[in-house]
Write an enzyme that holds these catalytic residues in place. Sequence first.
Site, PDB file in Angstrom:
ATOM      1  N   ASP A   8       0.794  -1.198  -0.157  1.00  0.00           N
ATOM      2  CA  ASP A   8      -0.004  -0.008  -0.003  1.00  0.00           C
ATOM      3  C   ASP A   8       0.960   1.373  -0.006  1.00  0.00           C
ATOM      4  O   ASP A   8       2.013   1.277   0.451  1.00  0.00           O
ATOM      5  CB  ASP A   8      -1.071  -0.018   1.314  1.00  0.00           C
ATOM      6  CG  ASP A   8      -1.752   1.222   1.159  1.00  0.00           C
ATOM      7  OD1 ASP A   8      -2.320   1.559   0.385  1.00  0.00           O
ATOM      8  OD2 ASP A   8      -2.067   1.475   2.491  1.00  0.00           O
ATOM      9  N   ASP A  10      -0.276   4.976   0.794  1.00  0.00           N
ATOM     10  CA  ASP A  10      -0.688   5.835   1.795  1.00  0.00           C
ATOM     11  C   ASP A  10      -0.892   5.119   3.317  1.00  0.00           C
ATOM     12  O   ASP A  10      -1.702   4.453   3.214  1.00  0.00           O
ATOM     13  CB  ASP A  10      -1.906   6.828   1.556  1.00  0.00           C
ATOM     14  CG  ASP A  10      -1.808   7.471   0.344  1.00  0.00           C
ATOM     15  OD1 ASP A  10      -0.641   7.565  -0.502  1.00  0.00           O
ATOM     16  OD2 ASP A  10      -2.599   8.078  -0.340  1.00  0.00           O
TER      17      ASP A  10
END
Length: 379
Positions: A8, A10
Amino acid sequence: MKRILFIDRDGTIIKESPPTYQIDSLEKVNFYPRVIFFLTKIAYELNYDFVMVTNQDGLGTDKFPEKNFWPIHNHILKILKTEGIHFSSVHIDRTVPEENSPTRKPGIGMLTSYFHPGYNLEKSFVIGDRLTDVLLAKNLGCKSIWINPNFFVEEKNLSIEKKSLKKIIALETDSWERIYEYLKYSSSKRIFQHKRKTLETNVKITIQLYGEGKAKIQTGLGFLDHLLEQMAFHSLIDLNIHTIGDLEVDEHHTIEDTAITLGEIFHQSIDKRGIERYGFFSLPMDDSLATVALDLGGRSQLTWKTKFIREKIGEVPTEMFIHFFQSFSSSARCNLYVHAIGKNDHHKIESIFKAFAKALKMAIKKNITNQLPSSKGML
């Protein structure tokens, strides 16, 4: 098969930016503590492909124009790339939760190409800070590394208890150092099994090269068991050996076939990318001094400079020690140099096995290159 880290962006590589959670200016780009340092170590030391998977709610709409996203996103990727962190693919979903899009995490609509024999999803991981990342791991058949799980954000349209995902979550942590250590540990903890059955012997061996030095040895020859236990202990290689041989004939076939099988499984189990390749060690034991040097370069050669006075040590003929190492060298495809001096034959051969173990430990040690240790480009 390739192993993948689905990462991922953020909240995992860079910090989240509430309340909008949109990284649309340079001021909002704050990297997660030590993420660059440890992602670099993972990239150089471990054999994973990096794939970025990120939900960017409403990207391309008036609320989140692309002109605000791409300069920042490309700037992040450029910084990572300068440190050797390269993403083979970047998958960005633009939808919002209410659309229930199959491309939005935890949906796998963007990732179907990874369901391919060339990828080992079972040995891959999803690294992320959201519950959607954990569920993505479940849907892909991976394990999850949940970073910063204490900062739990309840996501829309998801009602699931964390405890029901216990089998999916391999690690919960707020530290990239811990993630690196876990991946390094799990990458090296591979167990291999090998069998060799002839009309004279039946040998079964289990090996874990980067272990704790645990051993369970049964060859029917007590002194050989003792030497192999010493080898395991001082190399930190976990080793189980069970040999049934025709000891009613003599010891030759049992010792020879144990060494052949041990060399075969050693050759099969070692990933030579990033290893030191060479090992050398001199070891004293009372009156004796043993020196062992080895090269895991793919060629077989034994140089033996050791003489024994006794005919046997325990039930093992001393003439079989050179044959043991010759058989290992041939099947493991390694060069071996063995030299020992001393008055006590027991001390000489035990110091040889201990020095051999230390040399093996040195040769299989991993470095940061993840390259084959040969200027030829092959071993």
